[in-house]
Structure formats: structure tokens, C-alpha cells
Design a protein around this motif. Structure first.
Motif, short mmCIF file in Angstrom:
data_model
loop_
_atom_site.label_atom_id
_atom_site.label_comp_id
_atom_site.label_asym_id
_atom_site.label_seq_id
_atom_site.Cartn_x
_atom_site.Cartn_y
_atom_site.Cartn_z
N GLY A 55 0.34 -0.63 -0.23
CA GLY A 55 -0.06 0.24 0.16
C GLY A 55 0.48 1.47 -0.03
O GLY A 55 0.30 1.90 0.28
N VAL A 56 2.22 1.11 -0.39
CA VAL A 56 2.88 2.80 -0.32
C VAL A 56 2.76 2.66 -1.91
O VAL A 56 3.09 1.79 -2.59
CB VAL A 56 4.59 2.46 -0.08
CG1 VAL A 56 4.33 2.19 1.86
CG2 VAL A 56 5.32 1.47 -0.62
N GLU A 57 2.96 4.42 -1.60
CA GLU A 57 3.27 5.19 -3.26
C GLU A 57 3.72 4.19 -4.18
O GLU A 57 5.46 4.48 -3.75
CB GLU A 57 3.51 6.50 -3.00
CG GLU A 57 3.21 7.16 -3.81
CD GLU A 57 2.97 8.91 -3.72
OE1 GLU A 57 1.81 8.79 -4.28
OE2 GLU A 57 4.09 9.51 -3.04
N GLU A 65 -7.98 0.90 -2.33
CA GLU A 65 -7.30 -0.04 -1.03
C GLU A 65 -6.65 1.38 0.03
O GLU A 65 -6.70 0.60 1.17
CB GLU A 65 -6.69 -0.80 -1.57
CG GLU A 65 -7.29 -1.81 -2.11
CD GLU A 65 -6.56 -3.02 -2.14
OE1 GLU A 65 -4.79 -2.93 -1.87
OE2 GLU A 65 -6.85 -4.42 -2.40
N GLY A 98 2.06 9.79 0.50
CA GLY A 98 3.14 8.25 0.43
C GLY A 98 2.57 7.00 0.45
O GLY A 98 2.55 6.48 0.09
N VAL A 99 0.60 7.19 0.21
CA VAL A 99 0.46 5.77 -0.06
C VAL A 99 -0.06 5.86 -1.20
O VAL A 99 -0.13 6.27 -2.38
CB VAL A 99 -1.34 5.64 0.24
CG1 VAL A 99 -1.11 6.48 2.12
CG2 VAL A 99 -2.37 7.26 -0.43
N GLU A 100 -0.24 4.10 -1.97
CA GLU A 100 -0.26 3.58 -3.27
C GLU A 100 -1.90 4.20 -3.79
O GLU A 100 -2.15 4.17 -3.70
CB GLU A 100 -0.35 2.29 -3.04
CG GLU A 100 -0.07 1.34 -4.74
CD GLU A 100 -0.10 -0.13 -4.72
OE1 GLU A 100 1.36 -0.34 -4.46
OE2 GLU A 100 -0.78 -0.70 -3.74
N LEU A 101 -1.29 4.58 -4.89
CA LEU A 101 -2.68 5.06 -5.83
C LEU A 101 -3.40 4.31 -6.15
O LEU A 101 -2.51 3.73 -7.06
CB LEU A 101 -1.50 5.61 -7.07
CG LEU A 101 -0.48 7.03 -6.46
CD1 LEU A 101 -0.10 8.46 -7.73
CD2 LEU A 101 -1.38 8.59 -5.43
N ASN A 102 -4.38 4.62 -6.02
CA ASN A 102 -5.20 3.33 -5.98
C ASN A 102 -6.77 3.71 -6.81
O ASN A 102 -7.27 3.65 -6.23
CB ASN A 102 -5.46 2.45 -5.02
CG ASN A 102 -6.12 1.08 -5.66
OD1 ASN A 102 -6.76 0.19 -4.63
ND2 ASN A 102 -5.80 0.50 -6.65
N PRO A 103 -6.86 4.70 -8.33
CA PRO A 103 -7.36 5.28 -8.50
C PRO A 103 -9.11 4.25 -8.99
O PRO A 103 -8.61 3.35 -9.15
CB PRO A 103 -7.51 6.30 -9.70
CG PRO A 103 -5.60 5.04 -10.39
CD PRO A 103 -5.10 4.55 -9.50
N GLN A 104 -10.20 4.38 -9.05
CA GLN A 104 -11.41 3.69 -9.38
C GLN A 104 -11.86 4.73 -10.17
O GLN A 104 -13.02 4.43 -10.37
CB GLN A 104 -12.20 3.44 -8.23
CG GLN A 104 -11.47 3.20 -6.76
CD GLN A 104 -10.98 1.54 -6.80
OE1 GLN A 104 -11.80 1.01 -8.08
NE2 GLN A 104 -10.04 1.41 -7.16
N CYS A 145 -6.50 7.13 -13.53
CA CYS A 145 -5.43 6.17 -14.10
C CYS A 145 -4.70 6.62 -14.62
O CYS A 145 -3.57 6.50 -14.82
CB CYS A 145 -6.15 4.77 -13.87
SG CYS A 145 -4.50 4.35 -15.14
N ALA A 185 -2.63 9.68 -13.22
CA ALA A 185 -0.78 8.82 -12.44
C ALA A 185 -0.18 8.33 -13.10
O ALA A 185 0.86 8.22 -13.02
CB ALA A 185 -1.92 7.21 -11.37
N VAL A 186 -0.50 7.70 -14.35
CA VAL A 186 0.35 7.54 -15.23
C VAL A 186 1.26 8.76 -15.46
O VAL A 186 2.72 8.33 -15.45
CB VAL A 186 -0.41 7.03 -16.73
CG1 VAL A 186 0.37 6.78 -17.15
CG2 VAL A 186 -0.91 5.40 -16.42
N LEU A 189 4.23 9.53 -13.22
CA LEU A 189 4.90 8.62 -13.42
C LEU A 189 5.86 9.24 -13.77
O LEU A 189 7.25 8.46 -14.04
CB LEU A 189 4.41 6.74 -13.55
CG LEU A 189 3.85 5.94 -13.00
CD1 LEU A 189 3.70 4.67 -12.61
CD2 LEU A 189 4.24 5.96 -10.75
N ASN A 194 9.82 12.36 -5.03
CA ASN A 194 8.55 11.88 -5.83
C ASN A 194 8.32 13.77 -6.00
O ASN A 194 8.03 14.38 -5.42
CB ASN A 194 7.88 11.17 -4.89
CG ASN A 194 6.22 11.42 -6.08
OD1 ASN A 194 6.16 11.97 -6.34
ND2 ASN A 194 5.68 9.81 -4.85
N CYS A 247 5.41 14.79 -6.95
CA CYS A 247 3.78 14.36 -7.31
C CYS A 247 3.04 14.66 -5.88
O CYS A 247 3.67 13.67 -5.40
CB CYS A 247 3.69 13.50 -8.26
SG CYS A 247 4.28 13.61 -10.09
#
Lengths: 324, 324
Positions: free
Chosen positions: A138-140, B130, B138-144, B149, B152-153, B156, B241, B243
């Protein structure tokens, strides 16, 4: 009946996976009806009870994937990639294969209309930078290589196309695979197999980092089992994020050498030379070497118990004097 | 002397930003030598002491960006995008503009050879799934959403091309901007301006969610200040990072309406209708509405103090009867 495609089918994981599928004859409880291997160099065809086709083609060419999908696939293993060292040296090549090749494949899978399972080989190289030293789920993603960036882009696309129902994606972040068979390649981590594989076969090999360098690694047998397991996990168990860190082990080079010595005696270690490499070191130092892959363990993915196992498995499966 | 490009220069942020740049005459302490606005519909040219060019072009067309960069830019604001509702309704359109358009722009910026500053409008829509309910850095990007999405691309790619030294990227995840001027658009969050903007000008507007719906929002003045601030922060302060989550405020629709009533009295609220929308609700419910943007605050980005300010600023800046 399940029709399977493996991109990068000529690579060492593609070859081991195709052999394992041919031995098993089924995947996720369904008999395999056919297997297609595609790679830029003609993949070897394993012995099989079902039809296996080997194609030489570049998935980054726009015409390749639509032609491949004239017969739809039920399960796709997407392993084809420009590896870390090569993608870092040639940015455009990495973008072409790792991003546009992946897009071409995912678009063809979407166009097929049967929402196939797509098992995507991502990498721990998606991690780095501002992330914690020990990486939980779950980390970025903050990759510090172009390879890691390109793999992370593929993860986002896999997630979104799964959410839309175009495909049923499952992304696995592979630890460094050691002991990989074959020859050295352009992966920055190539030495993490070479310093064992070559000495175990009587040849010298250079270690471009110090003995205290620690790496997150896994064995070929474990990776093949986990790739096949990915096809059996119900989609809903992946939740909102189809991509996860696979289990692995953290060991230093010194600890791995000690495990090799424990299995085969002290001779191989003497064939390792120790010249630091100023190109390799910054790349591999940017990778994380310790993870807590709780989601993968919850979903039943396997972990390695020791590097000694990896040494034994190399002797049994891949050593040039292996038992026939 | 600084030459500036704004993609999406005809949109409301592009227009307000270009007016602010023309008023300021300089950015990050350097006088502005020229400003180019590009959009698919001809952008309006603000009054200015320096040369302003307005171009009608589609950055997702492969020929557009190379032609644009015949004179290199020092600072690029990349605001052009297919918004959330439209990218969700038409997957291919979103991919074409938000991914391939961004790639075209970044490649042209790289090819220019001067490593320009690229300020990228990302979005809080990269968050969801999630992730924790209150989103730290710092959390994982989890677009819905596909929009999330695609944004987020872009993040990166911006990070990797900055790491390689091809560009000097800075990505800002914009909260929902309220009160946006102009008319309703295809953003799923369009209503978060419409339910204030229309009633404040004597027109009815529908709220497609309930009064307890909470959103992470910011005012146009704050966004313009933060976009301009992004050009002044030394690159090293972004760390690994580039962003980050911008500051914003969490308020419910009911709280925002109360703030409007506090500023202008009870009349506008009576013009709001309350019909739930089954397309809008699942999209906006997938967004996070509470953040802890510590990195942005450390880097000097501004936060809104109240929604009442946003109402007052709308009356001053954007109301059709605003003071001349």
C-alpha cells in the motif's frame, strides 16, 4: 478448455512456465487446450500433450497483438519486457516495449471481448525513493529506474482495465530471481544469479557490489508456482488493487554465498571476484530489499524458506551436469 | 527571460492562470518574455505587456507538440485533459488525450533539450480503492476512475523524466475546484460548482448527491497561486517524488451551502434541487475526501481557510454582475 498465451515465452521464466504448464496439463482445474509462446527470438517448444505454437514477433509493433489474438486466449502471462539495465541505458527502447508493448497487448486482450485473465510480471523495481526502508503493502510507488516506472504504468493500466471489466488482471511484483539459469543478461540484477551460477559450474564471476549488499530474492521454482497460482485466485480476492508484492527473502550476498558453501562446499566461492561497478551499484542500491507482502501471503502465494533450497534446485533443474 | 506554455489554455484554470501571469509580468523572479496558450478551442488572449499567442491544436495529435516547441519554453503548465466523467464514458478518448497527449508533450519538452519546468495538473482522483479513508502522503495510488488512472500514469512519467534530467517536473494533485466559473462540464464534480454558481446568479441547479456528501475542495484563487508557486520551489525540495497532494478543505455539501448563506443570505439555497444521479454518485463516492498534505504545506503551498472565502471570491472575480 483453456487456451494460454505467454509473451516473453523464450525467456527463462517463459520457458520454465511453459514446461510446467505442459507437465501439469491443466490450470486452475481446467484442461489446457493450447499454448502459444511469443518472443522476439524463436521460443523453444516443450514436449506436450496439447498443441504448442511458438511465434517470433515483437509485441511493440502495432500489428503483432491484433494478429496474435485471432483466436482468443483465456489466460495470458505477460512476461515480455526490456529489463532494468537495458531500459535505463536506452529510455526509448524501454518506453516502446514496456509501455507501448504492454498497451498493445492489453488493447488486444480487451478487443477479444472475453475478459481474459492477464497475469502481469511487474517488479519490485516499482519501489524506491521516498518509500519506507521496509516496504509494506500500500505504499506509493516511487520507482528510481525507467524500468520500474514503466512496470508501474503497466500496473495502473492493468487495474483500470480490470475495473472496467475489459480484462481480469493480476499483477505480481517479482523479487530478483536467483539462481536464474542461462547466461548473464542486461538486468542490473544479473549478477545476483551469475555469482552463484557460474561458480557452481566451474567458472569465474564478478560481484559488482560489496558482500553486505542485501537483496529481496526468490527462486525460479517459487516464481513458476506463484505465476500459476495467480490464475487460480478468485478475482474478488484481489480487491481494488490487482497488483501486489510477491513473497521473497532478504539476504545479503555474504549470507547467500554461505548458503551455497553449506550445500556444495567451499570451491565455488573462490571463483567470485569483487570489482565494484559504478553503473550497476546506483541502480540496485535504489531498490528496496525488505518487504512485508501480507496481501500475497493472505492470497496463498508461496515464500522461499532458504537460499540453500535455491542452490539445490539449481543443481537439480539447471546445472549443466544435472541428472537427465 | 521566461517563455511560458499553457496547455488547456482555454479552460477556466488556463484562462485565470494566463491573466494572473500577465498581471504579474514575471514568474519565480524572472520577467516573462512570452506566453503561448494552446487548446482544442481557441483560447482568449488576456491583456498583456508581453507577447501572448493563442493556438487551436490537439496535443494528442502526434504533429502538434513538435511544432509547438519550435521555440523552446522555460516553464510549461500542462492543464489539458479529458475530464473525469468524459474519460469514464469514453475510455479511448481519455487514453488518447490524457496518456498519449501527455506523452507527446513530455517527449517534445525532452527533445527541446533545455530541461524545462513542467507543472502538471494531476488530481485527487488518483486516490481511492484500498487507500486509507484519510489520505496521508505516500500511499499507493489506487484510482477508481479511468481519469484517475491516466493522471497517475502521467505522474510516473513526469517523475521518471525528471529523474533522468529530461525535464524538471512538478505534479500537483488538484482538489475539486469550487466555485469554478463558466458553465457545467463533463467532470463528475461539475455539480460542486454548479450548485453554488447557478443559484448565486439566480438560476436553478441540481445536486446529484445528498447534503452529507463530503468533498476535498479548493478555490480558483488558491489553485492559481499554487500553480504559480510550483514554479518557484527549488527542484531538490521535491525530493524523489515530484508529485504531491495539494492542500484543500473537507466540507459537506450542507456545510458549503451554509457558508454561502452566511455570505449572501438565504435566497440562493432555495434554487438547489436534490435529485440523485446514479452515474455521478458512484464516481464521486470513489474519491477520497480527507487528506493530510504535509509535503505540500512544508513546500509552501497554500490552503483555503473557509468556503465563505470561495463564495466572496466568486462574487468578486466571476459573478456575471461582478464589479468592472
Amino acid at each position: 478448455m483453456t487456451n494460454i498465451l505467454i509473451t516473453g515465452g523464450g525467456g527463462f521464466i517463459g520457458q520454465k512456465l511453459s514446461q510446467a504448464l505442459c507437465r501439469a496439463g491443466s490450470i486452475a482445474g481446467n484442461p489446457i487446450s493450447g499454448l502459444t509462446l511469443v518472443d522476439i527470438v524463436a521460443p523453444k517448444i516443450p514436449q506436450s500433450e496439447f498443441a504448442v505454437a511458438a511465434l517470433t514477433a515483437d509485441i511493440s509493433h502495432p500489428a503483432t497483438c491484433p494478429a496474435l489474438f485471432e483466436t482468443p486466449f483465456d489466460v495470458i502471462f505477460h512476461l515480455a519486457a526490456v529489463v532494468s539495465g537495458a531500459a535505463e541505458a536506452d529510455f526509448d527502447l524501454g518506453m516502446r516495449v514496456n509501455i507501448f508493448g504492454t498497451l498493445n497487448l492489453l488493447e488486444a486482450a480487451r478487443a477479444a471481448g472475453n475478459a481474459p485473465i492477464v497475469i502481469y510480471a511487474s517488479s519490485v523495481a516499482v519501489h524506491g525513493g521516498e518509500e519506507p526502508r521496509i516496504v509494506p503493502d500500500g505504499v506509493e510507488l516511487n520507482p528510481q529506474t525507467s524500468y520500474g516506472c514503466q512496470k508501474a504504468v503497466g500496473e495502473l493500466l492493468l487495474n483500470d482495465m480490470s475495473r472496467k471489466g475489459y480484462i481480469d488482471g493480476r499483477g505480481l511484483r517479482l523479487p530478483t530471481v536467483s539462481i536464474r539459469p542461462g547466461r548473464a543478461n542486461a538486468a542490473a540484477s544479473s549478477f545476483m544469479s551469475g555469482i552463484f551460477r557460474e561458480p557452481l559450474q566451474g567458472e569465474k564471476s564478478n560481484c559488482p557490489v560489496g558482500p553486505d549488499f542485501a537483496i529481496w530474492h526468490t527462486a525460479p521454482r517459487t516464481i513458476i508456482a506463484n505465476l500459476m497460482h495467480a490464475a487460480t485466485v478468485p478475482a474478488a480476492q484481489f480487491g481494488y488493487n490487482r497488483c501486489l508484492n510477491l513473497p521473497g527473502r532478504t539476504d545479503t550476498v555474504a549470507e547467500m554465498i554461505a548458503a551455497m558453501t553449506q550445500v556444495v562446499g567451499p570451491e565455488p566461492e573462490r571463483l567470485i571476484t569483487w570489482e565494484r561497478d559504478p553503473v550497476i551499484e546506483p541502480i540496485v542500491n535504489g531498490w528496496r530489499n525488505h518487504f512485508r507482502p501480507e496481501k500475497a501471503i493472505r492470497l496463498g502465494f508461496q515464500a522461499d524458506r532458504s537460499f540453500a533450497d535455491s542452490v539445490r534446485w539449481f543443481m537439480e533443474d539447471d546445472h549443466r551436469d544435472k541428472p537427465a
